[in-house]
Design an enzyme around this catalytic site. Structure first.
Site, short mmCIF file in Angstrom:
data_model
loop_
_atom_site.label_atom_id
_atom_site.label_comp_id
_atom_site.label_asym_id
_atom_site.label_seq_id
_atom_site.Cartn_x
_atom_site.Cartn_y
_atom_site.Cartn_z
N CYS A 149 13.49 -8.58 7.94
CA CYS A 149 14.23 -8.00 9.05
C CYS A 149 15.26 -7.01 8.54
CB CYS A 149 14.93 -9.10 9.86
SG CYS A 149 13.83 -10.42 10.39
N ARG A 199 13.96 -7.59 14.09
CA ARG A 199 13.07 -8.65 13.62
C ARG A 199 11.66 -8.16 13.33
NH1 ARG A 199 10.77 -14.21 16.36
NH2 ARG A 199 10.30 -15.23 14.38
N LEU A 200 11.16 -8.55 12.14
CA LEU A 200 9.73 -8.49 11.81
C LEU A 200 9.25 -9.93 11.81
CD1 LEU A 200 7.22 -6.90 10.86
CD2 LEU A 200 8.02 -7.24 8.51
N ILE A 250 7.37 -13.18 11.17
CA ILE A 250 6.50 -13.71 10.12
C ILE A 250 6.28 -15.21 10.32
CG2 ILE A 250 6.19 -14.02 7.64
CD1 ILE A 250 6.15 -11.10 8.43
N GLU A 268 13.11 -14.56 3.72
CA GLU A 268 12.28 -15.75 3.90
C GLU A 268 12.82 -16.87 3.01
OE1 GLU A 268 9.93 -16.04 6.07
OE2 GLU A 268 9.52 -13.93 6.57
N ASP A 328 12.70 -20.70 9.72
CA ASP A 328 13.66 -20.95 8.64
C ASP A 328 15.08 -20.55 8.98
OD1 ASP A 328 12.98 -18.26 8.70
OD2 ASP A 328 12.55 -18.10 6.56
N ILE A 366 -3.82 1.37 -5.45
CA ILE A 366 -3.68 2.82 -5.37
C ILE A 366 -4.07 3.42 -6.71
CG2 ILE A 366 -1.95 4.67 -5.29
CD1 ILE A 366 -2.68 3.74 -2.55
N SER A 404 3.30 -9.42 -4.49
CA SER A 404 3.27 -8.47 -5.60
C SER A 404 3.42 -9.21 -6.92
CB SER A 404 4.40 -7.44 -5.45
OG SER A 404 5.63 -7.98 -5.92
N GLY A 405 3.23 -8.50 -8.03
CA GLY A 405 3.39 -9.08 -9.36
C GLY A 405 4.70 -8.73 -10.02
#
Length: 631
Positions: A2, A50-51, A53, A77, A100, A291, A363-364
């Protein structure tokens, strides 16, 4: 994931205009397109975008605690929220939602400021306590989520997830800090201890800040730090098994989502390891994306495709070419502050690609910092051994002058590019590592500056905060010190900033399972020889992953997310390179020697030297100043 923003009056309690909080929040709509909320009370206002999830239909923000005493605006999160929820229920806490956010409120009611020590995840949040009349701000351990704040001329403190949130306030001053220009030219980004604008601060990673109406702005308080002071005992095989446990735990804990989830896949060790554990834990094919580049030497898509086939992922790939750099202004707008890591463009593109199919992507990022995967860390470990063998007089009186005379042979094979190594060996280990980490060493930066900027800087040097950090590192070896610097300085300022801004620009949540703090704490206790062996960094990680990944993925030379900017600035972007010396924006600042800028552009285009990084820095600085409205 968010965007948050807010206002808080220190020293007084005055009404807060909801329209101002709303304006600050609206410019963060890309961080949270699924909903918005504003809450105000005397002396305080909180805003939220807010997104959705977790608990998609519930958990609107700003959220009140069941007692109505606390109000929160939260970005991030909490991966252990279900375990915490059970613990709090055992303490007779009741919950109205399944997300959460309410767990953070309950944790704050139980443990106060210490609640952050119980939270595992990425976060930046603000909690207002209506009884104590104070505001509590917090940022996660590594700084995955950002939080900017400043004190305005009316005495209020404004805070926001991005600088643009502060800039939306009419009382926000837009005065450039010249030390930030020196920092930016040294590192290619403005580090977390600085902001491009005077008076703006970034809450440091692993810190909290308590604001009260009846007192001045306080100093941030550190609640967590990574320590390399202890070493694990045991056989390598046992430590390998424990590392695998932490890797698996980090990945699976970040797969909790009520919306579609996938992963970035470059074909390197780190992202491939994440995908391996995701595939092991998932009943469905993992959605992956990568990519590539139109320059073969920088393209890794074949490696990504090999890993995708190995784990039967639902894979997509796309190519980035120089003509896509028409998006320079868009990139500058994402970061607000100047940001010259050229991999921001492909990172943005892979986020756009991921967003076509998922809302969350793993992601790494983080393994190189935690497990010594950077080439500079491996070189530093070898240099330190050599530095101990050479008398100080030899290093300072022989290697130093030799390094200054040695040509900067960018065109030569790597073993013949000895200038940086000689200059590094001539100084301390800390100064040598600072030189390796920097885009431009002091002598190169100062050659670009005007007398006016040099006067403003006085004796300030961008390296000093890093040297101070390394000097006090809780470490046992020089490799420890280098990794500590990367985790505390480079990671939040460059890597995490890049991923946060580019992912949020597409309303995508990016998660970093290899930055699970339990994994990083374990890695910090590994003996040096299990991190670096010979020329191999991340040695134990690679050994542990041999059961999952082929050797040509694990042991091929590290490439990284390298953008072929040098080639592009000699070809399709040569006009932009030449144009930087004629930029009206940079000329008005009076910071640079324009004749020198013109010279380095022509040297680069002609192939006599590789000035791509500094040219890209100047291009991004120019566009960022324009976006900030600096005149």
């Amino acid at each position: 994931m968010c965007g948050i923003a807010g206002l808080f009056h220190c020293g007084t309690i005055k009404p807060v205009d909801p329209a101002r909080v709303e304006r600050m929040t609206d410019v963060l709509a890309h961080r949270g397109p699924d909903g918005s909320g504003i809450w105000t009370a005397p002396g305080v206002g909180l805003g939220h975008r807010r997104l959705s999830i977790i608990d998609v239909e519930g958990s609107p923000q700003p959220m009140h605690s069941a007692s109505e005493r606390l109000v929160i605006s939260f970005n991030g999160e909490i991966y252990n929220f279900r375990e915490l929820r059970k613990e709090l229920i055992a303490r007779d806490v009741t919950f109205q939602t399944d997300g959460d956010t309410e767990v953070i409120l309950a944790a704050y009611e139980q443990w106060g400021a210490d609640c952050v020590k119980h939270l595992y995840g990425m976060f930046a949040f603000a909690i207002y306590d209506r009884k104590r009349r104070e505001l509590f701000l917090a940022r996660d351990r590594f700084g995955v989520k950002p939080l900017f704040y400043t004190q305005l001329s009316d005495g209020s403190v404004a805070f926001a997830s991005e600088l643009k949130g502060l800039l939306a306030h009419p009382l926000m001053r837009r005065e450039i800090d010249p030390r930030a220009i020196e920092d930016y030219m040294a590192w290619g980004y403005v580090p977390d201890h600085r902001s491009i604008l005077h008076g703006v601060h970034k809450l440091p990673a692993g810190h909290t800040l308590l604001l009260q109406h009846d007192s001045a702005v306080a100093t941030p308080c550190q609640y967590w730090d990574i320590s390399f002071a202890q070493r694990h005992r045991g056989k390598a095989k046992d430590l390998e098994a424990e590392l695998l446990h932490h890797l698996q735990q980090g990945v699976t804990s970040r797969m909790v989502s009520d919306v579609p989830l996938g992963a970035f896949l470059s074909g390197g060790v780190d992202s491939s390891s994440v995908v391996a554990f995701m595939a092991e834990a998932s009943r469905q094919p993992v959605k992956t994306c990568s990519i590539g580049f139109d320059v073969a030497s920088a393209d890794e898509t074949s490696h990504a495709e090999k890993v995708a086939r190995l784990f039967a992922t639902d894979h997509q790939a796309r190519t980035v070419s120089a003509d896509q750099f028409d998006a320079i202004d868009a990139i500058a707008g994402m970061f607000d502050e100047p940001f010259a890591d050229a991999s921001a463009l492909p990172t943005w593109r892979v986020c756009q690609l991921a967003k076509e199919n998922v809302t969350v992507a793993l992601s790494g990022d983080g393994a190189d910092e935690a497990l010594a995967g950077y080439r500079r860390q491996v070189f530093h470990a070898h240099e330190e051994r050599l530095r101990k063998l050479l008398p100080e007089a030899v290093r300072t009186k022989v290697l130093g002058p030799l390094g200054r005379m040695y040509p900067k042979a960018d065109w030569a094979p790597r073993p013949l590019r000895a200038k940086t190594t000689l200059l590094s060996l001539a100084g301390s280990g800390e100064s040598g590592y600072a030189r390796a980490l920097s885009v431009l060493p002091p002598e190169s930066r100062f050659a670009l500056y005007s007398p006016e900027l040099l006067t403003k800087l006085g004796d300030y040097r961008a390296e000093q905060p890093l040297l101070d950090l390394m000097d006090t590192a809780p470490a046992r070896s020089r490799l420890d010190v280098a990794q500590y610097a990367d985790l505390k300085f480079w990671l939040p300022g460059d890597i995490l900033t890049k991923v946060d801004r580019t992912s949020m620009a597409t309303s995508l949540e990016a998660r970093e399972p290899l930055l699970d703090h339990r994994l990083v704490e374990f890695a910090a206790g590994l003996p040096d020889g299990l991190r670096v062996k010979g020329r191999q960094g991340k040695w134990l990680l690679k050994k542990a992953m041999e059961r999952y990944l082929p050797d040509d993925i694990l042991y091929r030379p590290k490439q990284g997310f390298v953008t072929p900017i040098a080639e592009w600035l000699r070809g399709p972007l040569a006009g932009k390179a030449r144009g930087i010396a004629k930029s009206a924006m940079l000329a008005r600042t009076g910071w640079f020697d324009n004749n020198r800028l013109s010279l380095i552009a022509e040297e680069h285009i002609a192939g006599r030297a590789d000035h791509s990084r500094v040219l890209w820095q100047l291009i991004m600085l120019d566009r960022s100043l324009a976006r900030l409205g600096i005149t």
